[in-house]
Design a protein around this motif. Sequence first.
Motif, mmCIF file in Angstrom:
data_model
loop_
_atom_site.group_PDB
_atom_site.id
_atom_site.type_symbol
_atom_site.label_atom_id
_atom_site.label_comp_id
_atom_site.label_asym_id
_atom_site.label_seq_id
_atom_site.Cartn_x
_atom_site.Cartn_y
_atom_site.Cartn_z
ATOM 1 N N ARG A 134 83.955 49.457 100.649
ATOM 2 C CA ARG A 134 83.259 50.121 101.508
ATOM 3 C C ARG A 134 83.976 50.378 102.881
ATOM 4 N N SER A 135 84.549 49.423 103.395
ATOM 5 C CA SER A 135 85.358 49.432 104.691
ATOM 6 C C SER A 135 86.609 48.150 104.218
ATOM 7 N N PRO A 136 87.229 48.312 105.301
ATOM 8 C CA PRO A 136 88.416 47.464 105.315
ATOM 9 C C PRO A 136 87.781 45.882 104.975
ATOM 10 N N THR A 137 86.654 45.640 105.614
ATOM 11 C CA THR A 137 86.073 44.001 105.714
ATOM 12 C C THR A 137 84.997 44.229 104.778
ATOM 13 N N GLU A 138 84.421 45.331 103.830
ATOM 14 C CA GLU A 138 83.301 45.089 103.048
ATOM 15 C C GLU A 138 83.238 45.696 101.784
ATOM 16 N N LEU A 139 82.849 45.118 100.912
ATOM 17 C CA LEU A 139 82.921 45.379 99.338
ATOM 18 C C LEU A 139 81.641 45.377 98.736
ATOM 19 N N ALA A 140 81.326 45.987 97.542
ATOM 20 C CA ALA A 140 80.233 46.117 97.066
ATOM 21 C C ALA A 140 80.858 45.786 95.474
ATOM 22 N N ALA A 141 79.795 45.060 94.827
ATOM 23 C CA ALA A 141 80.232 44.341 93.485
ATOM 24 C C ALA A 141 79.163 44.303 92.511
ATOM 25 N N THR A 142 79.458 44.336 91.216
ATOM 26 C CA THR A 142 78.627 44.153 90.084
ATOM 27 C C THR A 142 79.155 43.283 89.068
ATOM 28 N N VAL A 143 78.750 42.142 89.005
ATOM 29 C CA VAL A 143 79.511 41.134 88.044
ATOM 30 C C VAL A 143 78.529 40.609 87.214
ATOM 31 N N LYS A 144 78.884 40.482 85.672
ATOM 32 C CA LYS A 144 78.021 40.068 84.719
ATOM 33 C C LYS A 144 78.715 38.598 84.334
ATOM 34 N N LEU A 145 77.772 37.747 84.323
ATOM 35 C CA LEU A 145 78.090 36.309 83.970
ATOM 36 C C LEU A 145 76.983 35.787 83.081
ATOM 37 N N LYS A 146 77.636 34.769 82.288
ATOM 38 C CA LYS A 146 76.767 33.733 81.464
ATOM 39 C C LYS A 146 77.096 32.457 81.864
ATOM 40 N N ILE A 147 75.905 31.821 82.160
ATOM 41 C CA ILE A 147 75.992 30.538 82.828
ATOM 42 C C ILE A 147 75.084 29.700 81.750
ATOM 43 N N GLY A 148 75.363 28.904 81.141
ATOM 44 C CA GLY A 148 74.681 28.137 80.064
ATOM 45 C C GLY A 148 73.739 29.137 79.509
ATOM 46 N N PRO A 149 72.606 29.044 79.160
ATOM 47 C CA PRO A 149 71.855 29.888 78.319
ATOM 48 C C PRO A 149 71.573 31.213 79.239
ATOM 49 N N VAL A 150 71.801 31.134 80.226
ATOM 50 C CA VAL A 150 71.225 32.573 81.449
ATOM 51 C C VAL A 150 72.552 33.419 81.717
ATOM 52 N N SER A 151 72.323 34.518 81.088
ATOM 53 C CA SER A 151 73.146 35.666 81.134
ATOM 54 C C SER A 151 72.459 36.630 82.419
ATOM 55 N N ALA A 152 73.303 37.113 83.305
ATOM 56 C CA ALA A 152 72.785 38.219 83.956
ATOM 57 C C ALA A 152 73.990 38.836 85.007
ATOM 58 N N SER A 153 73.379 40.187 85.176
ATOM 59 C CA SER A 153 74.234 40.769 86.133
ATOM 60 C C SER A 153 73.937 40.976 87.158
ATOM 61 N N PHE A 154 74.912 40.367 88.411
ATOM 62 C CA PHE A 154 74.483 40.088 89.539
ATOM 63 C C PHE A 154 75.178 41.593 90.456
ATOM 64 N N LYS A 155 74.416 42.102 91.421
ATOM 65 C CA LYS A 155 74.758 43.134 92.372
ATOM 66 C C LYS A 155 74.812 42.422 93.745
ATOM 67 N N GLY A 156 75.999 42.705 94.542
ATOM 68 C CA GLY A 156 75.856 41.724 95.745
ATOM 69 C C GLY A 156 76.928 42.619 96.700
ATOM 70 N N GLU A 157 77.073 41.863 97.766
ATOM 71 C CA GLU A 157 77.848 42.382 98.843
ATOM 72 C C GLU A 157 78.810 41.429 99.221
ATOM 73 N N VAL A 158 79.961 41.614 99.706
ATOM 74 C CA VAL A 158 81.195 40.576 100.038
ATOM 75 C C VAL A 158 81.504 41.320 101.163
ATOM 76 N N THR A 159 81.915 40.141 102.351
ATOM 77 C CA THR A 159 82.353 40.638 103.640
ATOM 78 C C THR A 159 83.480 39.467 103.784
ATOM 79 N N LEU A 160 84.467 40.161 104.507
ATOM 80 C CA LEU A 160 85.641 39.364 105.038
ATOM 81 C C LEU A 160 85.587 39.241 106.401
#
Length: 151
Positions: free
Chosen positions: A39-65
Amino acid sequence: MEISGEERIPAPRQVVWEALNDPDILRQCIPGCQELEQRSPTELAATVKLKIGPVSASFKGEVTLSDINAPESYRIAGEGKGGIAGFAKGFADVVLTEDGGETILKYQADAQVGGKLAQLGSRLIGSTSQKLAQQFFADFNNAVGQRMAET
């Protein structure tokens, strides 16, 4: 939960720095990454799908440098929400040191989880986090190696 580690990457520091800041490379290397948008040189938006043990989820988030000292170090902070699965947030300090023609990448991260994820227990979350970090760096090493071969 804290995790830390060190990776030796067979490439000059500038090449590693550029790869760490390349959304296309990061998208390839982040385990479960479905989408990564700069979104900018220091900001990103991400969608990550993970399975941790019995829990599977899609995470939407923001990342900042922040605390950027190119091409030596930065802090990467993020927060993701996975609906009923809960949330994850944290940061990592990344430092790149030249060693001959190679680069030593050191990271120290701290993360917090809540919701169903927090109920899984710190041992499972810790071992999964370490495994995901190892997978990221193995893929990152390969991506940097491919970039080096193309030049």
